[in-house]
Structure formats: structure tokens, C-alpha cells
Design a protein around this motif. Structure first.
Motif, mmCIF file in Angstrom:
data_model
loop_
_atom_site.group_PDB
_atom_site.id
_atom_site.type_symbol
_atom_site.label_atom_id
_atom_site.label_comp_id
_atom_site.label_asym_id
_atom_site.label_seq_id
_atom_site.Cartn_x
_atom_site.Cartn_y
_atom_site.Cartn_z
ATOM 1 N N PRO A 1 0.242 9.384 31.869
ATOM 2 C CA PRO A 1 -0.747 9.632 32.933
ATOM 3 C C PRO A 1 -0.112 9.933 34.285
ATOM 4 C CG PRO A 1 -1.348 7.700 31.650
ATOM 5 C CD PRO A 1 0.019 8.094 31.197
ATOM 6 N N ARG B 1 -8.296 14.776 31.593
ATOM 7 C CA ARG B 1 -8.658 14.099 30.325
ATOM 8 C C ARG B 1 -7.541 13.158 29.882
ATOM 9 N NH1 ARG B 1 -10.522 19.383 29.061
ATOM 10 N NH2 ARG B 1 -8.645 19.770 27.788
ATOM 11 N N ILE C 1 -5.436 11.562 31.799
ATOM 12 C CA ILE C 1 -5.478 10.373 32.645
ATOM 13 C C ILE C 1 -6.621 9.455 32.205
ATOM 14 C CG2 ILE C 1 -5.994 9.577 34.995
ATOM 15 C CD1 ILE C 1 -4.496 12.094 35.995
ATOM 16 N N GLU C 2 -7.780 10.038 31.965
ATOM 17 C CA GLU C 2 -8.946 9.226 31.583
ATOM 18 C C GLU C 2 -8.724 8.513 30.258
ATOM 19 O OE1 GLU C 2 -13.815 9.640 31.374
ATOM 20 O OE2 GLU C 2 -12.569 11.451 31.377
ATOM 21 N N ALA D 1 -4.769 6.208 30.919
ATOM 22 C CA ALA D 1 -4.458 5.340 32.066
ATOM 23 C C ALA D 1 -5.211 4.015 31.959
ATOM 24 C CB ALA D 1 -4.826 6.029 33.363
ATOM 25 N N LYS E 1 -7.586 1.088 33.077
ATOM 26 C CA LYS E 1 -8.835 1.246 33.825
ATOM 27 C C LYS E 1 -8.627 1.054 35.320
ATOM 28 C CE LYS E 1 -13.673 -0.178 33.674
ATOM 29 N NZ LYS E 1 -14.674 -1.065 32.997
ATOM 30 N N GLN F 1 -6.139 1.808 37.070
ATOM 31 C CA GLN F 1 -5.374 2.896 37.685
ATOM 32 C C GLN F 1 -6.074 4.246 37.595
ATOM 33 O OE1 GLN F 1 -1.393 3.114 36.128
ATOM 34 N NE2 GLN F 1 -0.866 1.026 36.706
ATOM 35 N N TYR F 2 -7.152 4.309 36.844
ATOM 36 C CA TYR F 2 -7.799 5.600 36.576
ATOM 37 C C TYR F 2 -8.198 6.326 37.855
ATOM 38 C CZ TYR F 2 -11.713 8.740 35.739
ATOM 39 O OH TYR F 2 -12.567 9.810 35.774
ATOM 40 N N ARG F 3 -8.870 5.643 38.774
ATOM 41 C CA ARG F 3 -9.345 6.297 39.988
ATOM 42 C C ARG F 3 -8.181 6.777 40.867
ATOM 43 N NH1 ARG F 3 -14.771 5.728 41.226
ATOM 44 N NH2 ARG F 3 -15.938 4.352 39.823
ATOM 45 N N SER G 1 -6.460 9.816 39.222
ATOM 46 C CA SER G 1 -7.348 10.977 39.323
ATOM 47 C C SER G 1 -7.370 11.514 40.750
ATOM 48 C CB SER G 1 -8.762 10.593 38.877
ATOM 49 O OG SER G 1 -8.783 10.191 37.521
ATOM 50 N N VAL H 1 -15.131 9.547 42.464
ATOM 51 C CA VAL H 1 -13.934 8.930 41.888
ATOM 52 C C VAL H 1 -12.872 8.770 42.976
ATOM 53 C CG1 VAL H 1 -12.049 9.233 40.226
ATOM 54 C CG2 VAL H 1 -14.391 9.827 39.582
ATOM 55 N N SER I 1 -11.134 5.182 45.006
ATOM 56 C CA SER I 1 -9.719 4.887 44.790
ATOM 57 C C SER I 1 -9.154 4.079 45.946
ATOM 58 C CB SER I 1 -8.926 6.191 44.648
ATOM 59 O OG SER I 1 -8.891 6.883 45.887
#
Length: 306
Positions: A133, A155, A157-158, A161, A163, A165-167, A170, A194, A198
Motif C-alpha cells: 500500500p 483499490r 490501498i483499500e 492497508a 483500516k 491507515q486507509y484514509r 488514500s 476520505v 485523514s
């Protein structure tokens, strides 16, 4: 870039030539000999070898970067007693493949250091996404603009990654893609909600609020200082007002305001000039004023020249 490396440093070691090493710690230390804060430093262990990997992130290459990286590495080595390897990560072309710092005395090299440069636009997006990611967050800078590649990175990353760190990842992907794709396309791939959720956005908002509060305090202090200067040193206003208006340090402005009632004209001007901006240093010298007490009731306005 700092946020990305703080989140996914381990999987990005291949980018800096440290594949196989283990991250012992991630530091962004202050170095006493350097006034600027270093971008990112990792303590790595590979087998029995322990060393520091120093990374500086630059939007574009500047010639001053070579000496600055050398100075940082020397200061880190002296401070931590460990070998230091430096890398410059440059986001936009052009840039050399490596930087070479060299000093010569009488034609003989007395100091030499090679610093590799990672030119992200030269890297293939597929190779970056294979890193994980963290690598996927970089693809907006790589290769020719290709919206499908950015969508695939989002996709990746989603799907992979954590949860928490996802935002952030992204948000990094979208920020690094700006300027190469339209805002509408990026909004579809990484919605504004999103990004706003973050920690990067939270940090920017916090910094903006702090800057706003500091500027508000400076505005108030500037108004008070000008008022005191006008009340106690009216004849000096043409000289001190530009210095006061140019000053953005509220503590310094408050110091000047408190000093205004107890200083003579000459003393007040000397104070503001000695601590003020370059505007003050360039201001012309005033005509000497003698025999004035600091209290306004004993002062008269200077006569006008004819």
C-alpha cells in the motif's frame, strides 16, 4: 512523503536500497549544528550492521541540496556515532541520478561523498504497487498520466492497508496525483471526505488554526504598539511605524509597547531598530532630539522644516 514513510517505512526500504534491513526506529531528530529540521531518518539493522538512513524529500532539484545533505549526514554521524547513508527523493523532473559532494585542496580531493537520487517519475507504477500500500500511494507521480493506474492503486490501498491507515494513504495518493489529473477524476477515485478524515488534513487544519491565532495576537500587539508609539513618541512615527507594521512577533511587539512610555525618543528608536526587521536597518537616521523627557505632557511636536 514524510507521512507516507512514517506509516509504511518497512515496505519502502527497497526504494532506498535497504532491502533486507529491519527498521529499528524512525527518527526525525533535531541536529544542533543545523538550523533546519531533517525530513526523515531511520535506524536500520541488516545482519550485524546498524546504520542510519537519512532521506530528504524535495519537490524539485536545487544545487544547494548537495551541500545540505552532506552537512546533515556529517551532523548525524557525529551525533549518533553511526554510519549515515543519505538519499534524496525528488518528485518532479529534472534531476541528476546522483549528487556528488567534493572538496579539493591544491587539486587533491580531501572530501568526497556520493548521494543517490530517487527520481520517482522514472519508476514503473507496477513495481511500486508490488511493494504494498505504501508503494501504491506513490503511483500518482510515476510514468505517463494514466487514470486506470491511479484507480488500481486506490483499490490496492483499500484492499491491503490496515483500516487505521486507509484514509492517510488514500490522501497521499490523491495529493501526489494532483496536477496530473483533473479534480473531478481524483474526487471520483479518492473522495474529498476520505481526505478530510485523514490525519494529514487534521494536521493542516491544526497548523492553520495555530497560525491564525498567532496572527491574531500579532495584529492586536501591533495595534497596541502603534498606539503607545503615537502617544509617547509621535515625532518618530514616520520612522518606527514601518518597523512595527513589518514585525510579526507578538512578544517583540509587546516588549516595544511596554518600553515606549519609559524611553526617550532616541532610546525607543534604537530599541526598535536593533530588534526590528530589515526595514528598520535601512531607515534613515533621525534628526537628533535633545532635552525631551519620556512623559508626553512635557513633549512638544518638532517644528516643521521650511
Amino acid at each position: 512523503m514524510k507521512k507516507l514513510f512514517s506509516l509504511r517505512a518497512a515496505e519502502l526500504l527497497a526504494l532506498t536500497g535497504d532491502r533486507g534491513a529491519r527498521v529499528v526506529s524512525r527518527q526525525v531528530p533535531e541536529v544542533a549544528a543545523v538550523t533546519r529540521r531533517l525530513d526523515f531518518v531511520m535506524k536500520l539493522r541488516r545482519g550485524r550492521e546498524v546504520y542510519l538512513r537519512h532521506i530528504e524529500f524535495e519537490m524539485r532539484f536545487r544545487r544547494s541540496l548537495t551541500r545540505r545533505l552532506f552537512e546533515y549526514a556529517a551532523a548525524l554521524a557525529a551525533e549518533h556515532r553511526l554510519p549515515v547513508v543519505s538519499t534524496a527523493i525528488i518528485l518532479k523532473a529534472p534531476a541528476p541520478r546522483a549528487l556528488v559532494y567534493e572538496e579539493r585542496v591544491r587539486g587533491r580531493v580531501v572530501c568526497w561523498r556520493r548521494i543517490p537520487v530517487l527520481r520517482l517519475w522514472k519508476m514503473k507504477p507496477a513495481a511500486a504497487m508490488r511493494l504494498g500500500p505504501g508503494g501504491a500511494a506513490l503511483v500518482g507521480l510515476m510514468g505517463k498520466p494514466n487514470l486506470e493506474v491511479v484507480e488500481a492503486a486506490a483499490r490496492r490501498i483499500e484492499a491491503a492497508a490496515p483500516k487505521r491507515q486507509y484514509r492517510d494513504l488514500s490522501a497521499v495518493l490523491r495529493m501526489l496525483s494532483e496536477g496530473r489529473y483533473t479534480a473531478r477524476d481524483l474526487e471520483r477515485i479518492v473522495p474529498k471526505g476520505v481526505v478530510m478524515g485523514s490525519s494529514l488534513f487534521a494536521e493542516v487544519r491544526k497548523r492553520s488554526r495555530a497560525e491564525g491565532r498567532a496572527e491574531g495576537r500579532a495584529d492586536n500587539a501591533r495595534t497596541v504598539c502603534l498606539s503607545f508609539a503615537k502617544q509617547h513618541h509621535e515625532g518618530l512615527l514616520p520612522l518606527v511605524a514601518p518597523l512595527i507594521k513589518a514585525c510579526s512577533d507578538p512578544a517583540l511587539l509587546e516588549e516595544w509597547a511596554l518600553a515606549a512610555p519609559r524611553l526617550t525618543d532616541d532610546e525607543f528608536l534604537a530599541l526598535v531598530r536593533s530588534e526590528g526587521s530589515e526595514v528598520g536597518r535601512r531607515a534613515p537616521a533621525p534628526r537628533p532630539v535633545r532635552g525631551r523627557a519620556p512623559r508626553p505632557s512635557r513633549r512638544s511636536r518638532p517644528s516643521k522644516r521650511r
